[in-house]
Write a protein that holds these residues in place. Structure first.
Motif, mmCIF file in Angstrom:
data_model
loop_
_atom_site.group_PDB
_atom_site.id
_atom_site.type_symbol
_atom_site.label_atom_id
_atom_site.label_comp_id
_atom_site.label_asym_id
_atom_site.label_seq_id
_atom_site.Cartn_x
_atom_site.Cartn_y
_atom_site.Cartn_z
ATOM 1 N N LEU A 168 -38.998 -28.672 2.279
ATOM 2 C CA LEU A 168 -39.401 -27.313 2.640
ATOM 3 C C LEU A 168 -38.949 -26.332 1.568
ATOM 4 N N PRO A 169 -39.572 -25.168 1.479
ATOM 5 C CA PRO A 169 -39.251 -24.218 0.410
ATOM 6 C C PRO A 169 -37.942 -23.471 0.666
ATOM 7 N N GLU A 170 -37.291 -23.077 -0.399
ATOM 8 C CA GLU A 170 -36.087 -22.249 -0.275
ATOM 9 C C GLU A 170 -36.439 -20.786 -0.093
ATOM 10 N N SER A 171 -37.647 -20.401 -0.504
ATOM 11 C CA SER A 171 -38.089 -19.008 -0.372
ATOM 12 C C SER A 171 -39.606 -18.979 -0.298
ATOM 13 N N ASP A 172 -40.145 -17.798 0.017
ATOM 14 C CA ASP A 172 -41.594 -17.578 0.093
ATOM 15 C C ASP A 172 -42.286 -18.615 0.970
ATOM 16 N N ALA A 173 -41.804 -18.709 2.201
ATOM 17 C CA ALA A 173 -42.356 -19.685 3.144
ATOM 18 C C ALA A 173 -43.824 -19.409 3.450
ATOM 19 N N GLU A 174 -44.206 -18.147 3.429
ATOM 20 C CA GLU A 174 -45.589 -17.816 3.742
ATOM 21 C C GLU A 174 -46.535 -18.451 2.724
ATOM 22 N N ALA A 175 -46.189 -18.366 1.438
ATOM 23 C CA ALA A 175 -47.025 -18.959 0.399
ATOM 24 C C ALA A 175 -47.028 -20.479 0.516
ATOM 25 N N TRP A 176 -45.866 -21.040 0.878
ATOM 26 C CA TRP A 176 -45.781 -22.493 1.009
ATOM 27 C C TRP A 176 -46.651 -22.988 2.155
ATOM 28 N N VAL A 177 -46.591 -22.304 3.294
ATOM 29 C CA VAL A 177 -47.429 -22.693 4.435
ATOM 30 C C VAL A 177 -48.897 -22.621 4.050
ATOM 31 N N ALA A 178 -49.278 -21.552 3.359
ATOM 32 C CA ALA A 178 -50.667 -21.397 2.943
ATOM 33 C C ALA A 178 -51.088 -22.526 2.010
ATOM 34 N N ASP A 179 -50.242 -22.836 1.034
ATOM 35 C CA ASP A 179 -50.589 -23.879 0.067
ATOM 36 C C ASP A 179 -50.652 -25.255 0.731
#
Length: 639
Positions: free
Chosen positions: A11-22
Motif C-alpha cells: 500500500l502507498p505511504e502517501s497520496d492514497a487517492e491517486a493510488w486507489v485510482a491507479d
C-alpha cells in the motif's frame, strides 16, 4: 523463514487517492482489454484461461474499491473508491450482457477441460444467463441501467448508515451501573453533560449495564433511528430496482432470483425455513422471556412486556443472579491487546499457521499487519483494523484486499471491526473469533488457479458456517486461559467459564426468534416491496420477534445487511445449523486436536469454492449435513 516467490501488494505511504485510482483503473482496463482479446479469437491459450484473467483483474479492482470506500479516514479517498466501485460494477454488467463474449465461452469444449475447468465453465455460463445475456436488446439495455443504479443506491444506503452516528446527552449521575473504565472514558463536556453515541463500543455496554431505564430507552430510540429518514426512500428504490430486474429475467420476485444460486435453492424455501426455526424456538424463547419479565417486574411492577430497552440489561441481570456470572467481572479478563494476541495464537495452533508482524504502510495507525506462514512459506497477509473512527464501516466484516491466485498473487484480507482499545465484553471476543474465521478462510483458500474458487467463494448461505463454528473456541476454558488474564496475570477461572457457558444458553430461543424477524424483514421487503416499509417491518416484528416494537423507530433504515445480503439474511441461521453439525466432528474436551482441525482446514477452508458447499461438508463429516445437532442445542435448557 522461507519466503515464497511472490510479494504481497504494498500500500502507498502517501497520496492514497491517486493510488486507489491507479490500481482500480489499471485492473479495469486490463479486464476490458482481455475481453476484447477473447472476442477477437486467434489468441494463445484457451478462452477460459483468459476469462480467468478477466476475473482476477475484476476481483483486484473490486477488492480495493470496496475496502477503501469503507475504511479510509480521508473522505476524498473513500469517494474515489466509491467511484471505482461504480466503474467496476458498470464493467461487470457490460461483460455479463456481452452476447459475443458469451458465445465464445459457450463454444468451449468441456471435454478438453479437467473437472475444475468444467466447473468453472458451467458456473460461468449460468452467470451469463442470469445476467440476461440471452434477452433482447431493449431488455439488456434496461438490465444494464438497473444494475448500475443498484450499485449507486446501495452505496448511498451504506454510506448513510456509516455517517449516522446519533447521540444522547446525560447528566453524569445517570451512568450508574456502567464499568469504571467506561465512565472514565466519558467525561462531561463543557456543558456538564456526558455524550453517549450509537457506535457499538458506546451502545453495547450502555444497554447491558446502565441501570437508568429511561436512558436506555433514549439510546435505543436513537440507535433504531440511524439513517432515518434518508434511507427509507433509498431502500425503497433499491428494492424496486431489484424487483424489476428479477421480473425482466423471468423470476417471480427478487428472492426467487437470488436463492437460485444458494444452498437453499429456491425463494419459496426461505419463508419455510424461517417458520421452521421460529416454531422450534417458540417454546424455549417464551420460557426465557418469561424469566426476563418476572425479573423486570421486581423492579417495575407495572411492566407487562419486555422490550428492547430491557432485553440486554435484564439478560445480564439474570446471568449475574441466576448463573452467578458478572459481565463486568468477566470483561476484566479480556484486555484487547491480550485478546488479539490470543486469537492469533489459538488459530495458529489450530490450523498449523504462524502470524509474523510486519511494518508496512497502512491506511490508519490503528491497523496491525501480519504475514501468514505455513511451514515457513508465506501464504498471504492480513490486516486487523479493529477500532471505530468517523466515516468507517460501523459493523464487523472481513474485506478482501487481494484475492489469492496460485503462483500469481498472494491473498490479502482485512478484518474490520469496532472494538474498545481497553477491556472487551466477552460477546465482542466471540464476534472477533467469528469474523477472523472469514479472514483465515480467505487466506487458506487463496491457493487456487481459478479466481472462481479463491477465498470465501462458496454459496452465500454457507459462508457464515465456518466462522460460526470458530466461535466455539471462544467459549472453551482450555482455550481462554491461554490469553484471558486479569490485571495481575491470573487466568480466567474454569468455574467462571463454565458459568459463562451455562449463562450463554439462556436466551438462545428468543435470540433465534429475533434472528428470524431480521430474516423475515430481509425476505418480505424484497418479496412484496411494500409502499410503507416501516409498517411491514412492524408487522413482521409482531409475528416473529418476542420483543416488542419500539414506537417511532425505523430499524430497517440501518439494517445494513439489506444491501449486501439482499433477501438472504436467513443465511446466518442456515449457516448456524450447519456450523453446529460441523462442530460435532470435534472433541469438546480437546479443542486443539489438530487431526480434526487440519482435516477441516483442508476439506472446508482451503477448498474455497472448488465444490458445492454441501459436498464440502459431506467430505468433512463423511455424511450429508442435518439439523439434529442444531435442534438439540436449541431445545437444551440453560444451566
Amino acid at each position: 523463514m522461507t519466503d515464497s516467490n511472490l510479494s504481497p501488494l504494498t500500500l502507498p505511504e502517501s497520496d492514497a487517492e491517486a493510488w486507489v485510482a491507479d490500481r482500480t483503473d489499471t485492473e479495469l482496463a486490463r479486464a476490458a482489454e482481455l475481453v476484447a482479446t477473447i472476442k477477437a479469437g486467434g489468441h494463445e491459450g484457451s478462452a477460459l484461461e483468459l476469462w480467468n484473467d478477466v476475473n482476477i483483474a475484476l476481483g483486484n479492482a473490486f477488492a480495493v474499491a470496496s475496502l477503501m470506500s469503507n475504511v479510509h479516514p480521508d473522505e476524498a479517498v473513500r469517494n474515489r473508491a466509491e467511484a471505482a466501485e461504480q466503474a467496476a460494477s458498470k464493467l461487470l454488467t457490460e461483460i455479463g450482457l456481452d452476447r459475443e463474449l458469451y458465445e465464445v465461452l459457450d463454444a468451449v469444449d468441456p471435454q478438453g477441460l479437467d473437472d475444475a475447468g468444467r466447473r468453472v465453465l458451467t458456473l460461468t455460463l449460468r452467470d451469463f444467463r442470469r445476467a440476461g445475456v440471452d434477452q433482447d436488446d431493449d431488455v439488456r439495455a434496461r438490465l444494464k441501467e438497473l444494475s448500475e443504479r443498484q450499485t449507486e443506491v446501495g452505496q448511498e444506503f451504506s454510506k448513510n448508515i456509516r455517517n449516522s452516528v446519533l447521540t444522547i446527552s446525560l447528566d453524569p449521575g445517570r451512568l450508574d451501573g456502567l464499568p469504571a473504565d467506561y465512565v472514565e472514558a466519558h467525561a462531561p463536556g463543557d456543558d456538564g453533560q456526558v455524550t453517549i453515541t450509537t457506535e457499538y463500543p458506546d451502545y453495547v455496554p450502555f444497554m447491558t449495564f446502565a441501570t437508568d431505564r429511561d436512558a436506555r430507552a433514549a439510546l435505543l430510540h436513537e440507535f433504531r433511528n440511524r439513517a432515518w429518514p434518508e434511507n427509507d426512500g433509498v431502500l425503497e428504490e433499491l428494492l424496486t430496482l431489484r424487483a424489476e430486474q428479477a421480473r425482466l429475467l423471468g423470476y417471480a420476485d427478487w428472492p426467487s432470483y437470488d436463492a437460485e444460486v444458494k444452498m437453499i435453492g429456491k425463494g419459496s424455501a426461505i419463508p419455510e425455513f424461517i417458520d421452521r426455526i421460529a416454531d422450534a424456538a417458540e417454546a424455549p424463547g417464551r420460557r426465557d422471556v418469561a424469566v426476563l419479565l418476572a425479573r423486570l417486574q421486581q423492579d417495575h411492577p407495572d411492566a407487562t412486556a419486555v422490550d428492547g430497552r430491557d432485553g440486554s440489561f435484564y439478560a445480564e441481570v439474570i446471568r449475574r443472579e441466576n448463573f452467578d456470572v458478572d459481565a463486568q467481572l468477566v470483561r476484566t479478563y479480556f484486555d484487547f491487546q491480550k485478546v488479539r494476541a490470543g486469537l492469533l495464537d489459538v488459530t495458529g495452533r489450530l490450523f498449523g499457521i504462524e502470524y509474523v508482524p510486519v511494518d508496512v504502510p497502512v491506511w490508519h495507525e490503528d491497523v496491525a499487519t501480519y504475514d501468514v506462514l505455513r511451514d515457513g512459506e508465506r501464504l498471504g497477509r492480513i490486516h486487523l483494523d479493529l477500532h471505530p473512527r468517523p466515516g468507517k464501516y460501523s459493523h464487523a466484516a472481513q474485506f478482501d484486499l487481494v484475492p489469492g491466485i496460485r503462483g500469481r498473487q498472494l491473498p490479502q484480507g482485512v478484518l474490520v471491526c469496532n472494538f474498545s482499545k481497553q477491556l472487551m465484553e466477552h460477546d465482542h471476543v466471540v464476534t472477533l473469533f467469528h469474523e477472523f474465521g472469514h479472514l483465515v478462510h480467505h487466506v487458506l483458500a487463496g491457493g487456487h488457479d481459478w479466481a472462481r474458487f479463491s477465498g470465501v467463494a462458496t454459496e452465500w448461505d454457507f459462508v457464515e458456517a465456518p466462522s460460526q463454528m470458530l466461535e466455539e473456541w471462544a467459549w472453551d476454558h482450555d482455550v481462554l486461559k491461554t490469553f484471558a488474564t486479569d490485571a495481575s496475570g491470573a487466568p480466567i477461572p474454569a468455574e467462571l467459564v463454565a458459568k459463562m457457558r451455562a449463562a450463554n444458553e439462556f436466551g438462545k430461543g428468543y435470540y433465534a426468534r429475533t434472528q428470524m424477524f431480521y430474516a423475515a424483514t430481509s425476505y418480505y421487503l424484497h418479496q412484496r416491496v411494500p409502499a410503507d416499509l416501516t409498517a411491514l417491518m412492524v408487522e413482521l416484528q409482531a409475528k416473529y420477534d418476542l420483543f416488542g416494537y419500539v414506537p417511532d423507530t425505523h430499524f430497517h433504515t440501518s439494517f445494513g445487511h439489506l444491501h449486501g445480503y439482499g433477501s438472504g439474511y436467513y443465511t446466518y441461521m442456515w449457516s448456524l445449523v450447519i456450523a453446529k453439525d460441523l462442530f460435532s466432528a470435534f472433541d469438546p474436551d480437546d479443542m486443539f486436536d489438530t487431526t480434526v482441525a487440519h482435516r477441516y482446514r483442508d476439506r472446508i477452508l482451503a477448498a474455497g469454492g472448488s465444490k458445492d458447499a454441501a459436498d464440502l461438508v459431506a467430505d468433512f463429516l463423511g455424511r450429508p449435513y442435518h439439523f439434529d445437532a442444531f435442534e438439540a442445542w436449541l431445545q437444551r435448557p440453560p444451566g
